[in-house]
Design an enzyme around this catalytic site. Sequence first.
Site, PDB file in Angstrom:
ATOM      1  N   MET A  81     -81.973   1.517   2.618  1.00 40.51           N
ATOM      2  CA  MET A  81     -83.284   0.773   2.727  1.00 40.51           C
ATOM      3  C   MET A  81     -83.180  -0.187   1.489  1.00 40.51           C
ATOM      4  O   MET A  81     -82.422  -0.157   0.705  1.00 40.51           O
ATOM      5  CB  MET A  81     -84.444   1.494   2.834  1.00 40.51           C
ATOM      6  N   HIS A  82     -84.142  -1.106   1.790  1.00 40.85           N
ATOM      7  CA  HIS A  82     -84.494  -2.137   0.577  1.00 40.85           C
ATOM      8  C   HIS A  82     -83.311  -3.098   0.248  1.00 40.85           C
ATOM      9  O   HIS A  82     -83.298  -3.901  -0.604  1.00 40.85           O
ATOM     10  CB  HIS A  82     -84.710  -1.363  -0.667  1.00 40.85           C
ATOM     11  N   ASP A 241     -82.965   4.918   6.536  1.00 42.41           N
ATOM     12  CA  ASP A 241     -82.615   6.283   6.503  1.00 42.41           C
ATOM     13  C   ASP A 241     -83.592   7.203   6.118  1.00 42.41           C
ATOM     14  O   ASP A 241     -83.649   8.467   6.405  1.00 42.41           O
ATOM     15  CB  ASP A 241     -81.130   6.395   5.583  1.00 42.41           C
TER      16      ASP A 241
END
Length: 514
Positions: A81-82, A241
């Site tokens: 992520m991110h 995830d």
Amino acid sequence: MARTALLGVDIGTSSCKALLLDAEGTVLASETVAYPVSTPRPFWSEQDPQSWIEGARKAIAGLRAKAPGIEILAIGLSGQMHGLTPLDDALEVIRPAILWNDQRNAAECAEITAAIGGEAAMLAATNNRMLIGYTGGKIAWMRAHEPENFARLRHCLNPKDYLRYRMTGTLATEVSDASGTGMFDVAARKWSDAVIEAVGIDRAALPDCAESHIVTGHVGAEAAALFGLAEGIPVVGGGGDAVVQTLGSGVIDPGDLQTTIGTAGILASSLDRAAPNPEGRLQVFCNVAPDRWHCMGVSLNAGGALSWFRTLAANLGHAEGGAAELDFAALVEKAARSPAGARGLLFLPYLNGERCPHPDPEARGGFVGLTWRHRDADLVRALLEGVVLSLRDIHALMEQMGIARNRIRASGGGARSALWRQIQADMFGCEVATTEGASEGGAYGAALVAGIGIGVWPDAASAAAVCRPATRDLPDPSLLPVYDKLFGLYQGLYPALETTFAGLSDPIFDQPEA
């Protein structure tokens, strides 16, 4: 009649994992392909998005070789992520992706927070702080430090969504991964115009956002040739995830917790509402189920602390030949010789600073309570307990949101240790179970979401029900008073030592090794 399966693909930080899952929740085949991470400067963490495409291509080819002749019904995507994958108007990658663990943008995150009106305004807009790891700060960093690249920026994608684009030609994301950008109103499940304006980009640079089970595109002709897939296979939204792997552990009901003990430690739970986030110390995201939200806290130090101790012990001569001969199983076996509470010894696991519940990069680790009577078994036992105490400390924040602790689904490398699972059961006072799919990470949850999207299961609860328990550990009621006492003492350590930690971070102590 051809056998059928769901394909889950997870774009991890160090590797791509792909698996085939049948309608009973059985993994028919899995394949993992590693790729590198680049750290061109201190605090930077980057990756070439093409490595994700090559990783996915090779992983899917490996599945085909292991399970030939299987018809893939749908594809679910998961990923780290991110991350910021910046594309220009020709949909070409502008620069290497900036990853979740990149630490370069603290100033930009503070500026975004100030621009929207302060931390309270940020929490009102998104129910989360603008953390350094989030995508919004990375975009602002590009604007400030790479103006030529920023001038070319037309689209911002998270890692799994770049794979979606390469598979389907569609620019899209879904609610769980969007939540981790820092620019998403998780209560309303839509982009936050106020935060986007504070970041300084056009709303058009962010992809359309769907619920996680919605079909967002179909495998195109060019992608079919590249990935060895049939043209036209539906690709659903999937999930970030950290969120989708809770579904892969069977966690969907409020009060059920998931612990992940890897290098870091994660405590997560499902919510049936977007509950207010106390001081923004937790992370509240949209769940992959449309009527659920996801709450989690991340401790930076868990299994990594045991790795540190293993290396330290080996270097002190506890294992002839070095760290390779002192394995984790031997350490845990040693810890089993020490009683609950490690004879009055506490371990603070803040070896790399901390994020939750104390967002403090200057926090330090330590053993507290050492006496002549303590032995190596007590030190290892205290370390294992300290990691679980940090997870229970996160749960103390969750309790303020009404999150119970009915049972735990354990995952990560730490879940392979029966003693570490038992410590979790005794510390939290509830059943701890592992599930067969949890070890497969985000790819398993992504395949489940793909099945929901095409009607294999009617909803997330039905999909979670196929996550079969592998182990079960029940709490010992006689130990709960020991651990309640230990936890109260543990919670008092950070407030008592916070000033000491700051003092020990003075550059005067930052001397090179002799």
